[in-house]
Motif scaffolding. Structure first.
Motif, short mmCIF file in Angstrom:
data_model
loop_
_atom_site.label_atom_id
_atom_site.label_comp_id
_atom_site.label_asym_id
_atom_site.label_seq_id
_atom_site.Cartn_x
_atom_site.Cartn_y
_atom_site.Cartn_z
N LEU A 124 84.44 31.25 -66.21
CA LEU A 124 84.00 31.37 -64.83
C LEU A 124 82.53 31.79 -64.74
CD1 LEU A 124 84.93 31.10 -61.93
CD2 LEU A 124 85.55 33.51 -61.95
N SER A 125 82.09 32.58 -65.70
CA SER A 125 80.69 33.03 -65.65
C SER A 125 79.72 31.89 -65.97
CB SER A 125 80.46 34.18 -66.63
OG SER A 125 80.65 33.75 -67.96
N PHE A 126 80.16 30.93 -66.78
CA PHE A 126 79.29 29.79 -67.12
C PHE A 126 78.83 29.02 -65.88
CE2 PHE A 126 79.09 25.23 -68.13
CZ PHE A 126 77.94 25.22 -68.90
N PRO A 127 79.73 28.56 -65.01
CA PRO A 127 79.26 27.82 -63.84
C PRO A 127 78.45 28.67 -62.87
CG PRO A 127 81.66 27.76 -63.95
CD PRO A 127 81.17 28.54 -65.11
N VAL A 128 78.81 29.94 -62.76
CA VAL A 128 78.07 30.81 -61.84
C VAL A 128 76.63 31.00 -62.33
CG1 VAL A 128 77.94 33.16 -60.90
CG2 VAL A 128 80.13 31.98 -61.00
N VAL A 129 76.47 31.24 -63.63
CA VAL A 129 75.12 31.41 -64.20
C VAL A 129 74.32 30.12 -64.05
CG1 VAL A 129 73.88 31.75 -66.38
CG2 VAL A 129 75.80 33.23 -65.81
N MET A 130 74.94 28.97 -64.28
CA MET A 130 74.22 27.70 -64.15
C MET A 130 73.82 27.44 -62.70
SD MET A 130 73.71 27.02 -66.94
CE MET A 130 73.47 25.76 -68.04
N LEU A 131 74.67 27.77 -61.76
CA LEU A 131 74.32 27.59 -60.35
C LEU A 131 73.15 28.49 -59.96
CD1 LEU A 131 77.81 27.25 -58.63
CD2 LEU A 131 76.03 25.54 -58.77
N ILE A 132 73.19 29.73 -60.39
CA ILE A 132 72.09 30.66 -60.09
C ILE A 132 70.80 30.14 -60.73
CG2 ILE A 132 71.20 32.98 -60.53
CD1 ILE A 132 74.11 33.97 -60.25
#
Length: 153
Positions: A124-132
């Protein structure tokens, strides 16, 4: 014929007969050559040169104009194709990023459901970091990026 000169106690004789045999050289004249050159830059020659083309070969001016228009149109078409290709590439990249994000979110939900909290959090942290990251880099570069060829001109 001789001439005598007296002064300071001596007497000099000058033989004028030898002077008749001397050749008198003409003074050298300097010659200079002036070379004028002209040049122009751009798709069309200056009007004076353009008129000379037409005078030498009737119809040449029209042919030069047609050639210039064709070249300009070709450059515009090539730039439009390049921009369209970059837009298509950006759309494909966005679709691929969305697909990866969707897979990561679905996988993290599955991991949370079976009790694997660490794996679920990591996915879940992977997509959030990429979006940010995409929002931060998109705004810092000014949003729209210019093609390399347009920047060089």
């Amino acid at each position: 014929m001789a001439r005598h000169r007296e002064g300071n106690g001596h007497r000099d004789e000058i033989d004028l007969a030898g002077l008749r045999d001397l050749q008198v050289e003409e003074p050298e004249t300097a010659q200079a050559e002036l070379v004028l050159t002209s040049s122009f830059q751009g798709p069309l020659p200056p009007p004076e040169v353009f008129a000379q083309y037409e005078a030498v070969l009737p119809g040449a001016a029209e042919r030069i104009l047609a050639m210039t228009e064709k070249v300009a149109t070709g450059h515009i078409d090539n730039e439009a194709k390049l921009i369209d290709a970059e837009i298509d590439s950006a759309k494909q990249g966005q679709a691929f990023a969305f697909l990866l994000t969707l897979i990561a979110v679905i996988a993290s939900i599955v991991f949370f459901a079976i009790g694997k909290w660490i794996a679920g959090t990591a996915l879940l942290s992977f997509p959030v970091v990429m979006l940010i990251r995409s929002f931060l880099t998109g705004r810092s570069s000014g949003g729209v990026k210019e093609p390399k060829e347009l920047k060089e001109k």
